[in-house]
Each structure stands twice: as C-alpha cells, then as structure tokens.
Write a protein that holds these residues in place. Structure first.
Motif: not given
Length: 383
Positions: A153-169
């Motif tokens: 479902g929508p969770h693929a892009i949610l995972s990528l966005m969350s990882i990016s937030v943890s990396l500072g962007t």
C-alpha cells in the motif's frame, strides 16, 4: 432526534472504545445516540473523504486527508464548534504533533483521538540481542534472523521518507516543489535495498496489521524495523498469540532523531452534521483524562494524551508499549497534507516497489518520485 452516523476503521484499536462509549449513551439520559460503521484499513488510508462525509456525521480519519477535505469543503473546522482555550489545551496535552497535524489552512479539522507512528516491532523471544537502535545496526543483523519491511500500500514511500528524516532530510523541506534531493533518495535506498532483498517474501504484500498478526502467530518473522505500532499486539488477549514488543524507530546515530512518519487518527465532524451540545460534550469526554487514561486503553484503544503514554498502570497493562515508543512519537514527522497528497502517496509507493524489485538505480527512482510529486502537488500548496 435520529442517531448520529459515525464511521471508523475495522480494527479493535479503531472501533472497540468508540462502540463501547456509544453503547453507554441513550436519547433519554444523554440526549444522544451514535451508530458506528467500520471500513477496512485500506479504505481508511485511501477512500475519498468527501464521499464519506456525504454519508456520515462523524468520520475517523488520518491527517493526510485534511488538504483534500478542505479543498472539498466537507468538514467543519473545530474553531466553529469549540472554544479557543479548549483547542489550545488539547494542543498542550496531546503527545507529539498529533493535534497540529490536523491544522491546515488556518484551522483545526479533527480531534486527535488516537496517537500512532512508525516504530520498531520485534519478537523478544526470537532476538538474542538488545534491540538495534540505528539503521546500521538493523542492516548488520545476521542473515539468519527473519526480518521484513512494511512496503505494501502506501507504506513503501512512508518507509523511505522516514529513513530520510532520520538521516537529516525531511521531504518537502528544501526548495519549493522538491520532494527529496536525489542524494537523500540515494542514501535512504542504501538502507532500504538490502532490507528489501532479505525481507520475508510472504510478508511483502501485508499491511501493518497483517505483519503484526504474522509476527504474533508464528516464528518466521522476528523483526520489522519500521511499522505502525498497534498496542494490541504488545499484550495479546489470545493465549496462543506470541507477544510483540515495540521500541523506538531506528535513527542514524544512537542519540539521533528516530525516523518516523506520524500516523494515528482524528475524529472529524462533517458538514452534513448538525452538532448538538450533547454530541460536543461526548467528544470532549473522549479527549479527557478519564477516557484517555482509563476507558480507551481498557477497550483496546491507543490514546493521544501525553500523560496516558506516561501512565505507570497503562504501561504495566500493555507491555510498556507506550514508554518504549514515547520518544519516537514526540519527534514524529508530519506528512504533507495538500490536496493530491493521497494520490501521490499511492503512486509513489508503486514507483518505489517497482524500482526495488527491478534493481533500478537511485537516480531514475528519484526522478520518477519527483515527477510524481510535481504532478500531484498544487503550485504554492501548503504542506
């Protein structure tokens, strides 16, 4: 007067407390009756909000629908129903950005009934080590340990966005109209790729509820590093179910910000609803300490009040779910809410899944995600 018609989502966390509270109402005693219908999680995540508001007086929704709802004028702003000091108090008492996630175009559009965000889920009996705290520790877990990602479902892009937030962007935080800079997409993919490659095949099509059910019912899945937390699996009522433990989402460093995209639900009032004082008082009660720390947790709900997440008795009853995930929720990132975001989220997830499955490079994936974002984000849209 006829009963109010409400719609929530079809999971004990979504309906048990609301239905139990409604069952205690009567027209004679309270001047109020509410009938609750349910929709599946997929409908909750993607069904057009204006269609639901044509059919229901009270709608449980999540904040990414708010831009669409405002554009279609199908909800009543809280400011027309509650006093400013009440709204301000809910803002102070609610954990993390739960109330502010429902503020858009100058108004609040839902009460933060339920709080959730992506956290780490694991089977403590299958993990022979302390829970990993960083993404590098997650990637380095032994190959024999069965893991999965939440990518359906929508969770693929949610995972990528969350990882990016943890990396500072954070997505959308740079130049106007830019989803994520290509280097940020590339950095997130360096974490996603190896985990997707080793992810349990049978879990790849499961939504978060499906993943947690599988973790609780068998021994072929030990850890999911990023999945929406459901307190129900931390202290299962079924004696045959295994306990799933929940911990803060991974960060880039041991003391860094956990990367997590806010979830949870709000309770909104549609334009068709003629809200009586009795209805508004019932909604106030759902947000009050009595319900948030007592009634809602004892009916399998997941409260939004900060003090409920810190309550000793609540944590003792639910396997320290709240205490273990408190920091992640306080620091959770809020998704964009512009009209068109839901369609972007759906299509971007498909782009990312295809890119991972086909071994596409980071640059073409980043370009396709940017094109998708630009196609769905209105010019000068409020995030």
């Amino acid at each position: 007067m006829p009963a109010y018609e409400g719609l929530t989502w079809d999971h004990p966390r979504g309906y048990k407390a609301l239905e139990a509270a409604a069952a205690g109402l009567s027209e004679a005693k309270d001047g109020l009756t509410i009938r609750w219908d349910r929709q599946p999680l997929e409908g909750f995540e993607s069904h057009p909000i204006d269609d639901l508001c044509r059919r229901y007086d009270i709608v449980v929704l999540d904040h990414p629908h708010i831009g669409e709802a405002v554009a279609k004028r199908c909800l009543r702003p809280l400011e027309t129903l509650f006093a400013p000091q009440e709204i301000a108090a809910w803002g102070r008492d609610t954990i993390g950005p739960c109330l502010t996630s429902y503020r858009y175009a100058g108004s609040h559009w839902a009460l933060p009934l339920d709080a959730a965000t992506q956290v780490m889920a694991l089977r403590p009996d299958l993990l022979d080590r302390d829970p990993p705290r960083t993404w590098s520790e997650v990637v380095a877990l032994p190959d024999k340990l069965p893991v999965c990602l939440s990518l359906a479902g929508p969770h693929a892009i949610l995972s990528l966005m969350s990882i990016s937030v943890s990396l500072g962007t954070a997505p959308g935080a740079g130049e106007p109209g830019r989803f994520l800079p290509p280097p940020a997409v590339s950095a997130a993919l360096e974490i996603l790729r190896p985990l997707a490659a080793r992810s349990l095949p049978a879990a790849r099509g499961l939504n978060p509820i499906g993943i947690l059910c599988r973790m609780a019912s068998g021994d072929d899945l030990a850890l999911c590093p990023l999945v929406y937390g459901y307190v129900n699996y931390a202290a299962p009522r079924d004696p045959k179910a295994r306990r799933v433990a929940f911990h803060d989402a991974p960060a880039a460093t041991a003391t860094g910000r956990p990367g997590s995209t806010l979830g949870g639900t709000g309770i909104a009032i549609s334009r068709r609803c003629q809200a009586t004082p009795a209805l508004l008082d019932h909604l106030r009660w759902l947000m009050a300490p009595e319900a948030q720390t007592g009634f809602i947790p004892t009916h399998d709900g997941q409260p939004s009040r900060r003090e409920s997440w810190q309550d000793v008795a609540v944590n003792a009853a639910w396997g320290d779910f709240y205490k273990n995930c408190f920091r992640t929720l306080e620091l959770a990132w809020v998704r964009p809410r512009f009209d068109g975001y839901i369609a972007f989220q759906t299509q971007a997830s498909a782009i990312l899944r295809d890119g991972l499955a086909e071994g596409q490079g980071a640059a073409p994936i980043a370009d396709r995600l940017q094109d998708c974002y630009a196609a769905h984000r209105p010019p000068d849209a409020e995030l």
